[in-house]
Design an enzyme around this catalytic site. Sequence first.
Site, PDB file in Angstrom:
ATOM      1  N   GLN A   1      35.613  36.174  36.227  1.00  9.93           N
ATOM      2  CA  GLN A   1      36.964  36.469  36.704  1.00  9.93           C
ATOM      3  C   GLN A   1      38.005  35.491  36.136  1.00  9.93           C
ATOM      4  OE1 GLN A   1      36.736  39.082  39.379  1.00  9.93           O
ATOM      5  NE2 GLN A   1      38.821  39.505  38.726  1.00  9.93           N
TER       6      GLN A   1
ATOM      7  N   LYS B   1      35.698  34.800  43.586  1.00 14.45           N
ATOM      8  CA  LYS B   1      34.925  35.986  43.977  1.00 14.45           C
ATOM      9  C   LYS B   1      34.217  35.686  45.281  1.00 14.45           C
ATOM     10  CE  LYS B   1      33.763  40.107  42.474  1.00 14.45           C
ATOM     11  NZ  LYS B   1      34.503  41.014  41.571  1.00 14.45           N
TER      12      LYS B   1
ATOM     13  N   GLY C   1      38.788  44.322  46.691  1.00 15.13           N
ATOM     14  CA  GLY C   1      37.528  45.062  46.783  1.00 15.13           C
ATOM     15  C   GLY C   1      36.617  44.840  45.588  1.00 15.13           C
ATOM     16  N   ASP C   2      35.393  45.289  45.734  1.00 12.20           N
ATOM     17  CA  ASP C   2      34.403  45.348  44.659  1.00 12.20           C
ATOM     18  C   ASP C   2      33.322  46.292  45.197  1.00 12.20           C
ATOM     19  OD1 ASP C   2      33.654  43.784  41.975  1.00 12.20           O
ATOM     20  OD2 ASP C   2      31.795  43.938  43.081  1.00 12.20           O
TER      21      ASP C   2
ATOM     22  N   THR D   1      41.360  50.381  37.904  1.00  6.91           N
ATOM     23  CA  THR D   1      40.264  49.861  37.071  1.00  6.91           C
ATOM     24  C   THR D   1      39.761  50.946  36.122  1.00  6.91           C
ATOM     25  OG1 THR D   1      39.663  48.461  38.944  1.00  6.91           O
ATOM     26  CG2 THR D   1      38.106  48.551  37.126  1.00  6.91           C
TER      27      THR D   1
ATOM     28  N   SER E   1      46.173  44.496  40.958  1.00  7.53           N
ATOM     29  CA  SER E   1      46.196  43.677  42.178  1.00  7.53           C
ATOM     30  C   SER E   1      47.321  42.639  42.082  1.00  7.53           C
ATOM     31  CB  SER E   1      44.862  42.946  42.351  1.00  7.53           C
ATOM     32  OG  SER E   1      43.904  43.780  42.952  1.00  7.53           O
TER      33      SER E   1
END
Length: 448
Positions: free
Chosen positions: A111, A126, A165-166, A209, A380
């Site tokens: 990231q 994360k 989110g993920d 994404t 984001s």
Amino acid sequence: MSYVDEIYDYVVEKNPAQPEFHQAVKEVLESLRTVIEKDEEKYRKEALLERLVTPERQILFRVPWVDDKGQVQVNNGFRIQFNSAIGPYKGGLRFHPSVNLGIIKFLGFEQIFKNSLTGLPIGGGKGGCDFDPKGKSDNEIMRFCQSFMTELYRHIGADTDVPAGDIGVGGREIGYMYGQYKRIRNIYEGVLTGKGLTYGGSLARTEATGYGLVYITEELMKDHGTSLKDKTVVVSGAGNVAIYAIQKAQQLGAKVVSCSDSTGWIYDPEGIDVDLLKEVKEVKRAILTEYASARKSAEYHEKKNGEHGVWTIKCDVALPCATQNELDLDDAKALVANGVMAVCEGANMPTTIEATEYLQENKVLFICGKASNAGGVATSALEMSQNSERLHWTFEEVDSKLQGIMANIYKNISEAAKEYGLEGNYVAGANIAGFKKVATAMEAQGIV
Ligand code: NDP
Ligand code: 2IT
């Protein structure tokens, strides 16, 4: 031994039993070799690489909650605040039973460079939990999210650390966590992104994404004299990233013939029906057998160990959008044998190092996730901007900024690769371009 090799050994020694973290570091260090070796003594003296591979802060916490039967359950929560040189920590939360410290560290490390590539002021972080959302009632999800936030709230904030989110964390979970944060802190701030549109979310974040992945794939195709139009595309995954990648690829005239979930995969030679896929996965939260039973042209194949799923389907472009290490050397060989032209990663680190090297050796155009899936976190950051100015932008405004950001990432990673004599190596280009900005900011801020 060279500084780069020393640091890889150091990471393996200091972080035992974290293979995904080792893998992510290895890929980055290999790409940075030429950059570091040009100025090795300086970097060694300031221990820049030791600092880069060591998270600024690692938060591990207990998440107790009560299930619908009255049984107390306990999960392990994580937030890794990896690097804040260029902005507040930013990165998603993953809820999946496979989550452990090494997985969160690999994701947090990636990231840092991804967020740098967006060109926006966001650092790397994360988090997540080994909680399994599958089969849980809405009330269980809410109680779990509230317990998770009851610990996490003290470590985050709109100018400190902004989760999103993920895998396993979408609009529903973000809503429950946002509600609990607001209740505890009594502050209405943009502490999470991916929020609902009625309480500070950004238009186009849900799509970002997958759309961003397809925008950069189209840039790549254009640069090589072609486009996605009339191409056959294979996608893995059936979640947030996969669904909107399929939708945008179809809008650009491609035929997307597959998707997959944790139970199996779909081959649909007539092209995936996105509305049906959304109904099955987003609304019913069901498995892909339901897609196949509702659509004549679709075949469902159950996932079996040792089988290669969607990668055996003949295609021009492959977009892995499920999870890490889902595309191995045998899969890469099958893709090459079938004449694949490009592989662009929607997921984080879905391609093993051996598979990546095989694709590159065989002249397959390959863009790594930290560049090609950066549209999500970039949007984001646009949500954070809108929250700060307490305004909403239109879908078209956000989408056009996203397109600009993806085009810019493509340009920057191509140029960085060229500058170091690695033309066409977009992995090296992404790692070098991402690293340079972070390293310059770290050096300017002294030993912190
Ligand atoms: P979702 O939870 O929405 O979807 C994940 C999909 O992948 C599901 O179809 C899931 O199957 C499948 N999957 C997950 N884990 C496994 C596994 N171990 N084996 C097989 N299939 C699996 O997540 P996202 O779409 O958000 O994330 C997908 C990938 O993209 C991840 O690597 C994530 O880190 C990355 N990413 C996500 C971003 C975002 O904005 N959401 C941004 C950038 C990257 P099932 O439906 O059965 O659960
Ligand atoms: O991997 C990722 O970039 C994400 N899951 C999105 C992170 C974010 O902060 O939007």
